[in-house]
Write an enzyme that holds these catalytic residues in place. Structure first.
Site, PDB file in Angstrom:
ATOM      1  N   ASP A  77       0.680  -1.621   0.141  1.00 28.49           N
ATOM      2  CA  ASP A  77      -0.285   0.040  -0.307  1.00 28.49           C
ATOM      3  C   ASP A  77       0.362   1.489   0.397  1.00 28.49           C
ATOM      4  O   ASP A  77       1.862   1.144   0.503  1.00 28.49           O
ATOM      5  CB  ASP A  77      -1.072   0.157   1.176  1.00 28.49           C
ATOM      6  CG  ASP A  77       0.193   0.022   2.660  1.00 28.49           C
ATOM      7  OD1 ASP A  77       0.399  -1.047   2.639  1.00 28.49           O
ATOM      8  OD2 ASP A  77      -0.620   0.681   3.249  1.00 28.49           O
ATOM      9  N   GLU A 143       0.305  -1.410   5.517  1.00 27.16           N
ATOM     10  CA  GLU A 143       1.013  -0.715   6.468  1.00 27.16           C
ATOM     11  C   GLU A 143       0.963  -0.243   6.690  1.00 27.16           C
ATOM     12  O   GLU A 143       1.418   0.731   8.238  1.00 27.16           O
ATOM     13  CB  GLU A 143       2.616  -1.443   5.354  1.00 27.16           C
ATOM     14  CG  GLU A 143       3.542  -0.855   6.837  1.00 27.16           C
ATOM     15  CD  GLU A 143       4.231   0.709   6.808  1.00 27.16           C
ATOM     16  OE1 GLU A 143       4.486   0.967   7.955  1.00 27.16           O
ATOM     17  OE2 GLU A 143       3.601   1.061   5.880  1.00 27.16           O
TER      18      GLU A 143
END
Length: 486
Positions: A77, A143
C-alpha cells in the site's frame, strides 16, 4: 528519458508498472492481483493469506540450498495525498516525472514508500545470474494505516531465518531498530444549533503546507495545519463570540496535516475585526515559519449562512482541546544521538455522521512506557474537554541488536561496493519489523533502502543514483548470505 528507461533497468521497469496500479491502504486488491500475475508469469510459487498478504518463493541457486532462507519484505500500500482533492487514487495511475537526479509525482505522493522496495524484491526474484540461497518475498497489506498485514500474517506464510526489510529511506544507512506507536481517537458529540442570522460567516482555509511523515519528518518543525487553525480560532474566541459550522483538517494518522479549514461565524458588527485579526495572524505565521513553509497559504472568504452550527459548549471545548493538544517532538533519545525518542501527531479532525467530530492523534516512541505516557496525556486532555477517548492496539518497537549477523553482512556489502561503512541507526518511524520479531523471535533483521524525501506528502521524491546503490547492496548481501551455512 522515462522512468522505465533508468538504471537499474529491471528495477525501474517494475517500479513504473507499480505506479500505474492503484493501491491505497485497505484497497490493495489491484496490486495484489498484479503480484499474483507477476508470480505466475515468472514461474514463481505464490500464496496469500486471509488478510491479503502475498508470499513468493524461489529456490536457491544450485549448490547453495543449505544457506539460510532470506525473506525480502515490503508493503503493497501507499499513502494517498494530493494537491488536487479530486484526484482518484482508487482508479488513477500515479503520473511520474524526472527532475534532475530525482523522480517525483505530478501533484501526488509518489508511492516510492514502499513501491521501490516491492520493485526491488520482484527484480531480485527474476535476476537470472544472481547467486543466492532460498528466497521468500513477503508483501504485506495496510502497513500505512494499521500494519494489518504484519499483525495478521497467516501461519506458515514465511519460514525464513533472515528478514531484509526494504522500507527505509536513506542511502548509506542501515536501520536496526524503530519506534512503536499507538493511535488515540477522541470523539466529540455535539448538538445542532440554528446558525445565528445576525452573524457573518467566513471560510478560513490553511493549505499547501509541507506536511511529511509523522515519524521521519516530525523533527523538522513543519507546520501542523490543525494546530494553526486551532490557534487562530482560540485567539479569536477570546475577543468575540464565534460559531463553528464546519471544521476539517488532515487525513492520515501518519502524515503531518498540510491543510485544514473551518467555516465560522461572528456578529456582523465584528466582521472587519476578523479580517484584521487574520491579517495580523498571517504576518506572525509567515515570520515564525520563514524558510520552513515557503508555500503555506492562509486565506479567508465570505460564505452563505449555513443551516446549522455546533452547539456553543462543544465549540468552546473543541477549540480549547485542539489548541492545547500536544504535537511534535516530546523527547530525544539518550542512547542514539539525533534520534527522536517520543513524539505525537495531531493528525486529523473530521466531522462524521450528523453530530460527531472525530480527532485522531498518533503517538510514537522507542520506549514503550513513554509511548503510553504521551498517549495517556492526550487522553486526559480530551476527557477534560468532554470527548470520548479510545486507544488503538498499537504496535511494538524494534529493539536494536548491535550483534546482528545480517547487519554486519549488509554493512560489509555496502563498504565493499562503495568504500563507505554505512551508518547504523534506529528510526523514529514505525516499521513492521517489531511485529515480525514478536511473532518470529528467531529472525535476524535489518532494514535499508534508497534515499526518499517528503514521503507521505505530494513533495515525495526518490533519488535515482541511490536506487542503484541500494539494489547492488541488496544483490551482494544475498550473495554473501548464500555462502553462509545454517
Amino acid at each position: 528519458m522515462t522512468v522505465k528507461e533508468l538504471e537499474p533497468k529491471r528495477v525501474f521497469e517494475i517500479f513504473d508498472e507499480i505506479t500505474k496500479v492503484p493501491r491505497p491502504s485497505k484497497k490493495e486488491a489491484k496490486i495484489r492481483q498484479y503480484l499474483i500475475d507477476f508470480a505466475k508469469k515468472n514461474n514463481l510459487d505464490v500464496k496469500t493469506d486471509e488478510v491479503g498478504n502475498v508470499v513468493m518463493t524461489k529456490p536457491a541457486t544450485p549448490g547453495h540450498e543449505n544457506a539460510p532462507t532470506v525473506i525480502l519484505q515490503g508493503h503493497m500500500d501507499m499513502v494517498c495525498e494530493s494537491n488536487d482533492k479530486s484526484f482518484d487514487f482508487d482508479n488513477n495511475p500515479i503520473e511520474t516525472e524526472i527532475d534532475g537526479e530525482w523522480i517525483k509525482a505530478k501533484g501526488t505522493t509518489l508511492g516510492a514508500d514502499n513501491g521501490i522496495g516491492v520493485a526491488a524484491s520482484l527484480a531480485i526474484l527474476t535476476e537470472p545470474e544472481l547467486v543466492h540461497g532460498p528466497l521468500e518475498a513477503l508483501f504485506t497489506v495496510d502497513e500505512e494505516t494499521g500494519m494489518t498485514g504484519a499483525f495478521g500474517i497467516g501461519d506458515g506464510m514465511i519460514n525464513g531465518d533472515i528478514l531484509l526489510n526494504l522500507d527505509s529511506e536513506d542511502d548509506a544507512e542501515l536501520f536496526v531498530g524503530c519506534a512503536g506507536g499507538v493511535d488515540t481517537v477522541c470523539t466529540f458529540t455535539y448538538n445542532r444549533s440554528f446558525a445565528p442570522k445576525d452573524f457573518t460567516y467566513f471560510k478560513i482555509d490553511i493549505s499547501k503546507g509541507q506536511g511529511g511523515h509523522s515519524g521521519g519528518d516530525i523533527h523538522l518543525g513543519h507546520a501542523n495545519a490543525n494546530k494553526l487553525l486551532a490557534r487562530f480560532l482560540f485567539n479569536l474566541s477570546k475577543e468575540y463570540e464565534i460559531s463553528i459550522a464546519e471544521i476539517d483538517g488532515g487525513n492520515l494518522r501518519n502524515a503531518i496535516p498540510r491543510a485544514a479549514h473551518a467555516v465560522i461565524g461572528v456578529h456582523t458588527s465584528r466582521k472587519e475585526n476578523v479580517r484584521v485579526a487574520l491579517n495580523n495572524y498571517i504576518a506572525d505565521i509567515e515570520n515564525e515559519y520563514a524558510g520552513i513553509e515557503p508555500t503555506l497559504e492562509i486565506t479567508m472568504e465570505s460564505v452563505p449562512t449555513p443551516d446549522f452550527c455546533i452547539d456553543s459548549n462543544t465549540c468552546t471545548n473543541l477549540v480549547r482541546a485542539l489548541y492545547s493538544a500536544p504535537h511534535g517532538v516530546v523527547s530525544m533519545s539518550r542512547e542514539l544521538e539525533g534520534l527522536v525518542e517520543t513524539s505525537t501527531n495531531l493528525a486529523s479532525v473530521k466531522m462524521v455522521c450528523d453530530n460527531q467530530i472525530v480527532v485522531t492523534t498518533s503517538q510514537r516512541s522507542s520506549v514503550d512506557s513513554r509511548k503510553w505516557d504521551i498517549a495517556n496525556q492526550v487522553e486526559a486532555l480530551f476527557l477534560l474537554a468532554g470527548a470520548e477517548v479510545k486507544h488503538g492496539e498499537g504496535y511494538p518497537g524494534w529493539q536494536p541488536n548491535m550483534q546482528s549477523p545480517i547487519m554486519k553482512i549488509a554493512s560489509e556489502a555496502y563498504k565493499e561496493l562503495y568504500g563507505i561503512t554505512p551508518a547504523i541507526k534506529a528510526i523514529h518511524a514505525g516499521l513492521e519489523c517489531g511485529l515480525f520479531l514478536q511473532k518470529f523471535p528467531h529472525l535476524d533483521m535489518v532494514s535499508f533502502g534508497p534515499t526518499l524525501r517528503g514521503v507521505h506528502s505530494p513533495s515525495e521524491k526518490m533519488h535515482i543514483p541511490a536506487v542503484e546503490r541500494f539494489y547492488e547492496q541488496l544483490k551482494l548481501t544475498l550473495t554473501k548470505v548464500a555462502d553462509v551455512k545454517k
